[in-house]
Each structure stands twice: as structure tokens, then as C-alpha cells.
Scaffold this motif. Structure first.
Motif, short mmCIF file in Angstrom:
data_model
loop_
_atom_site.label_atom_id
_atom_site.label_comp_id
_atom_site.label_asym_id
_atom_site.label_seq_id
_atom_site.Cartn_x
_atom_site.Cartn_y
_atom_site.Cartn_z
N PRO A 121 5.35 -1.00 -0.54
CA PRO A 121 6.01 0.29 -0.27
C PRO A 121 5.64 1.31 -1.35
CG PRO A 121 7.57 -1.28 -1.19
CD PRO A 121 6.28 -2.04 -0.98
N PRO A 122 5.70 2.60 -1.05
CA PRO A 122 6.19 3.18 0.21
C PRO A 122 5.23 2.92 1.35
CG PRO A 122 5.26 4.89 -1.18
CD PRO A 122 5.29 3.66 -2.01
N SER A 123 5.76 2.47 2.48
CA SER A 123 4.94 2.08 3.61
C SER A 123 4.13 3.27 4.12
CB SER A 123 5.82 1.55 4.74
OG SER A 123 5.05 1.35 5.91
N PRO A 124 2.78 3.16 4.10
CA PRO A 124 1.96 4.28 4.55
C PRO A 124 1.99 4.47 6.07
CG PRO A 124 0.57 2.42 4.02
CD PRO A 124 1.96 2.03 3.61
N GLN A 239 5.43 9.92 -2.83
CA GLN A 239 6.01 8.67 -3.31
C GLN A 239 4.89 7.71 -3.71
OE1 GLN A 239 9.01 6.91 -0.88
NE2 GLN A 239 10.29 8.73 -0.91
N THR A 240 5.13 7.02 -4.79
CA THR A 240 4.21 5.99 -5.23
C THR A 240 5.05 4.83 -5.76
OG1 THR A 240 2.26 5.54 -6.61
CG2 THR A 240 4.02 6.83 -7.61
N SER A 241 4.41 3.70 -6.03
CA SER A 241 5.16 2.55 -6.54
C SER A 241 4.47 2.00 -7.78
CB SER A 241 5.29 1.45 -5.47
OG SER A 241 4.04 1.09 -4.95
N ILE A 242 5.28 1.47 -8.68
CA ILE A 242 4.82 0.96 -9.96
C ILE A 242 5.22 -0.50 -10.05
CG2 ILE A 242 4.93 1.25 -12.46
CD1 ILE A 242 5.92 4.17 -11.80
N PHE A 243 4.26 -1.37 -10.27
CA PHE A 243 4.48 -2.82 -10.28
C PHE A 243 4.63 -3.31 -11.71
CE2 PHE A 243 4.63 -6.89 -8.50
CZ PHE A 243 3.81 -7.76 -9.20
N GLN A 388 9.02 -16.98 6.49
CA GLN A 388 9.32 -15.93 5.53
C GLN A 388 8.35 -14.77 5.72
OE1 GLN A 388 10.15 -17.40 1.59
NE2 GLN A 388 9.40 -15.52 0.63
N CYS A 389 8.86 -13.54 5.58
CA CYS A 389 7.99 -12.38 5.81
C CYS A 389 7.05 -12.16 4.63
CB CYS A 389 8.82 -11.14 6.08
SG CYS A 389 10.17 -10.84 4.95
N LEU A 390 5.96 -11.46 4.91
CA LEU A 390 4.97 -11.15 3.88
C LEU A 390 5.51 -10.12 2.90
CD1 LEU A 390 1.88 -10.97 6.26
CD2 LEU A 390 2.60 -12.89 4.83
N TYR A 391 6.28 -9.20 3.39
CA TYR A 391 7.08 -8.30 2.57
C TYR A 391 8.32 -7.96 3.37
CZ TYR A 391 9.15 -4.21 0.45
OH TYR A 391 10.06 -3.35 -0.10
N GLY A 392 9.45 -7.89 2.70
CA GLY A 392 10.68 -7.46 3.33
C GLY A 392 11.52 -6.69 2.35
N GLY A 393 11.99 -5.50 2.76
CA GLY A 393 12.82 -4.70 1.88
C GLY A 393 12.69 -3.23 2.18
N PHE A 394 13.00 -2.41 1.18
CA PHE A 394 12.95 -0.96 1.35
C PHE A 394 11.56 -0.52 1.81
CE2 PHE A 394 17.07 -0.24 0.18
CZ PHE A 394 17.36 1.05 -0.26
N ALA A 395 11.53 0.42 2.75
CA ALA A 395 10.26 0.95 3.23
C ALA A 395 9.79 2.14 2.40
CB ALA A 395 10.38 1.36 4.70
N ARG A 396 10.72 2.86 1.83
CA ARG A 396 10.41 4.02 1.00
C ARG A 396 11.61 4.34 0.13
NH1 ARG A 396 13.63 7.80 3.22
NH2 ARG A 396 13.84 7.92 5.49
N ALA A 397 11.39 5.22 -0.83
CA ALA A 397 12.50 5.73 -1.62
C ALA A 397 13.16 6.86 -0.84
CB ALA A 397 12.00 6.22 -2.97
#
Length: 463
Positions: A121-124, A239-243, A388-397
Motif C-alpha cells: 500500500p497505498p494500493s496503486p 501517498q507513499t509508504s516507508i518500510f 492466508q492472503c499475500l497482503y491484507g490490511g489498509f489500502a491507503r492512508a
């Protein structure tokens, strides 16, 4: 990297009703549910692989059936928000239903994984995977409280995306609902949830004579009233994400001369300071973060309570002082604020009384940064029968509809390229600032590095 383009066939939206009759009534929303800041929708997304060869099952069909069953217990979700007295919202449990949509996408999970950050995320591709996604307070009243979409992919996998009205539940409540839905998908003959949901918003009614015990700066409007957010404003943010890996967190903690510094404290301090520096703020700034009070405040809420149970203590400091001090200074402010909100069992009741006295529209609406820790909610482990999903959670801020307030969710994430687990912060920044982050990352970390932490530390000027 260019965004992947793929055709989609969008099915007609349909209203899913509870499988059996449900109570027709109006439901009370607490003062915490009904804050203006929560009058928006929370978007979530899950990516699932195909089933094993020979196991044919249509995910849309089974999820649709399970959704109708789930709404029998979560029947307020099938209702509508209506305007009540003095600007307060109430839930009309009218069983008008929730939106469900099927979509076909001519793309594979492997293709999605290889471009634009993969599932990170954020999901493009949120506009393809959640056609009905909205931001802000649009369509809050007299409209569906839940919208869900199942997108079948040509590889046999699928994407489940949905948005939930924040006035009905917080992230914990949304997780509780999606877990129950997954139980019904895997066990269609199940008669009741493992933990039946509890409404019980009446537990959070204000005192007959409201008497706040704390000075709730998080709801004051006067502070910073003469300041604009900054020259960038709040529109057209990227929006961007920081790991953050475990190594990154360890490196950050080593900079702090304070025992028992938590991961949340050090990441939040870094993000807050970097945000203030990059936006070149020259005014007072606030930091707020939600604290879940279900089990820690009085009265203790039932385990299956799915309403908003969040308090949002606030600290205020001038941006120039914030960025000129070492990282440990910001960590100390956050630690003090956590103690203020978490250790005082009456803080939630005090906040409810304060809102009752001063109006629910009063929330920090100027130059505020919020970090919401969702890392303990295991959306990635929600199994719809496909594993189990490959990713699950918030789609964006999101920022809700409050000017000057930016929210950065902190979520669990496993990096696709190497399987490394860590925490992901989704942040909103002006586009030119995002570019600066990326250029600095390459310069400071080297062309082969995938770690953005060095770019962030650059802004701290602490070696």
C-alpha cells in the motif's frame, strides 16, 4: 515505474440484505463514534492466490452468501446513518443492505507483484479493485455503511476490497467483522460467531452533568487558528509508504538514550519530525495517535465491542523546536503522551464529557500529524478458504475531512522480493517532497539498497 494497465469488466452493484429479519430500531452512537474526524470510510484490501488444482469455487458467490449471513449479527451495518438532534448522527437499522460488486480483471497476481511496488500500500489499483471507494465525508448519511468488491483475476486468484464507515467501527471492529465473514465462508453451516458482536454504545454515554478531568487539547480549535498548514497545503498530496525492518528499528533505538523505548515511539518520532521538516512548517504542530481503550479504561468494554473505542491524546510543539532537537526529544514527548492517555483510566470518560460540553465538531484541525498503530491487527491472516492472503490490511492512508490533519497508518508487511517482515508506514506528502525522499534514498543508501531509513535519518542531522 509506469502503472500497469489492464482491462476490467465491472458488474452491477447489488444490495445484500441480512439473510433473516433483523430488529428495526435506531441505534445510539457514542461521542467517540460521532466525531467529525471519523465521518469517513476506511478502505481495506486483501490479495488471495488461486486454490489448488481441482478445487473449483467462485469466491464472489461464497463471499456474497457469507455476507448476507454475517449481516444478521452485524445488522447495524445494513442500516443507514441519519441526522439526529443537535447535529448528532444515529444509526437507522432499516436493513436496506450493503453494496456488493463483482469485477473481472485481465491481470495476474504475478503481474501485479512485479510493478508499482507490488501489493504494497497505498494500493496503486484501488480504483479498479474498489470501484465505490470514496474519501472524506461524502455519502456518509443515507447511504450504505459497507461496500465490498470481489475482483477475479485471470490467474485464478482474486482481490477482496471493502470500505467501512468509521462511525460504525474502528479498525479493531472492522477486523472483528472480516474475521467473522471469513468463518462463514469456510464454514457456511456455522450458526453463530465465535464471539457474537456487541453494540453497547450506551456504556459510553456522557455523565448527566459532564465533568472533564483533563485539558483535551486534541479538541481545541483556537491553537494555530491563524496558520495555514504550509505553502504546500493539503490538496493533491501523494501517498507513499516507508518500510521499517527490525534492523532499522534497532538502529533507531540505538540513537535514543532512554530505556524501554518502544518501536511505535521511535518510528512515530521519526515520521513526525521528518514530516515537519519536509513541509518546512513554521508554526505550532500537533501529534495525535489513537489509543485503544477497550480493556484499559473504565468501564471495561466487552471483548466483541466493535464501536470506536479510541482516545486521541495530543502534544503540541512548534515545528522549529521539534526538528532542532534530537530524536530522543520527540520520543520523550510521545512517551509522556502515551502515559497521559493510557495510564489514566478516566481519560476516555473525560473526553466523552468534553465533547458533550463543547460539541463533537471540535477536533484538532490545524497542522496535525497522526500515526495509527494497526500492526497488531492481523488482517494478513484472514483466510477466506484460499489460505492466508499475500497482503491484507489498509489500502491507503486517509485524512478524513479535517483540514490540516494527516494520518499515517502503521501496518504489518512482508516484503515480496525477499520475504522480510517489518512495519510499513503509509504517509501523505507533497509530490516534490516524495521525489526528494527517493533521490536522497539512492544517494545515501546506494543504488542496490531497498531501505529508505537512511533517507529519513538524513533529515534528522544526527550522526
Amino acid at each position: 515505474m509506469a502503472k500497469l494497465r489492464f482491462p476490467v469488466v465491472i458488474g452491477e452493484a447489488e444490495l445484500i440484505l441480512p439473510e433473516s429479519p433483523t430488529p428495526v430500531e435506531f441505534k445510539y452512537l457514542s461521542n467517540l463514534d460521532d466525531l467529525v474526524f471519523f465521518r469517513h470510510h476506511i478502505p481495506f484490501i486483501h490479495y488471495y492466490n488461486s486454490r489448488h488444482e481441482g478445487e473449483l469455487c467462485d469466491p464472489a458467490a461464497v463471499i456474497r452468501r457469507a455476507l448476507s449471513k454475517a449481516l444478521v449479527y452485524y445488522y447495524p451495518l445494513a442500516g443507514r446513518l441519519r441526522h439526529g438532534q443537535k447535529g448528532k448522527l444515529v444509526v437507522d437499522c432499516c436493513a436496506e443492505g450493503v453494496v456488493f460488486r463483482e469485477v473481472e480483471a485481465d491481470v495476474t497476481l504475478e503481474q501485479l507483484k512485479m510493478v508499482a511496488g507490488g501489493f504494497r500500500p497505498p494500493s496503486p489499483y484501488l480504483s479498479e479493485f474498489l470501484v465505490d471507494d470514496v474519501e472524506g465525508c461524502a455519502f456518509i448519511t443515507d447511504s450504505p455503511l459497507l461496500c465490498m468488491q470481489v475482483t477475479r483475476l485471470k490467474c485464478g486468484g482474486f482481490v477482496l476490497a471493502y470500505r467501512v464507515n468509521h462511525c460504525i467501527c474502528d479498525a479493531y471492529g472492522a477486523f472483528q467483522f472480516i474475521k467473522y465473514l471469513s468463518e462463514l465462508v469456510r464454514e457456511p453451516n456455522r450458526s453463530s460467531p465465535t464471539q457474537p458482536p456487541v453494540w453497547s454504545r450506551e456504556l459510553l454515554i456522557p455523565n448527566s452533568t459532564p465533568c472533564p478531568l483533563f485539558h483535551h487539547t486534541e479538541y481545541h480549535l483556537d491553537i494555530n487558528s491563524k496558520h495555514e498548514l504550509c505553502k504546500h497545503g493539503t490538496k493533491n498530496l501523494t501517498q507513499t509508504s516507508i518500510f521499517f525492518t527490525g534492523h532499522d528499528v534497532f538502529a533507531l533505538k540505538s540513537k535514543i538514550n532512554k530505556p524501554k523505548t518502544t518501536t511505535f515511539e521511535v518510528i512515530t518520532a521519526l515520521l513526525w519530525r521528518t514530516w515537519a521538516r519536509c513541509l518546512a512548517l513554521d508554526c505550532e504542530t500537533r501529534l495525535v495517535f489513537p489509543i485503544d481503550t477497550r480493556r484499559s479504561h473504565t468501564p471495561v468494554l466487552p471483548v466483541s465491542y466493535y464501536g470506536v473505542a479510541l482516545i486521541t491524546p495530543c502534544t503540541i510543539i512548534h515545528a522549529k523546536q521539534l526538528v532542532s532537537q534530537p530524536l530522543s526529544f520527540a520520543v520523550g514527548l510521545i512517551s509522556e503522551m502515551k502515559s497521559k492517555g493510557g495510564d489514566h483510566k478516566e481519560y476516555r470518560t473525560s473526553a466523552i464529557d468534553f465533547i458533550e460540553m463543547n460539541g463533537r465538531s471540535r477536533f484538532c484541525n490545524k497542522v496535525a500529524f497522526a500515526v495509527s498503530d494497526l500492526s497488531k491487527l492481523r488482517f494478513d491472516e484472514v483466510d477466506m478458504g484460499w489460505g492466508q492472503c499475500l497482503y491484507g490490511g489498509f489500502a491507503r492512508a486517509g485524512v478524513g475531512d479535517v483540514p490540516g490533519l494527516m494520518v499515517a497508518p502503521l501496518v504489518r508487511y512482508k516484503r515480496e522480493e525477499d520475504g522480510l517482515e517489518g512495519l510499513l508506514a503509509i504517509v501523505s506528502l507533497p509530490p516534490q517532497t516524495v521525489d526528494m525522499f527517493q533521490k536522497e534514498e539512492v544517494h545515501r543508501c546506494g543504488a542496490n539498497s531497498v531501505n529508505i531509513i537512511c533517507a529519513l535519518i538524513f533529515y534528522e542531522h544526527e550522526v
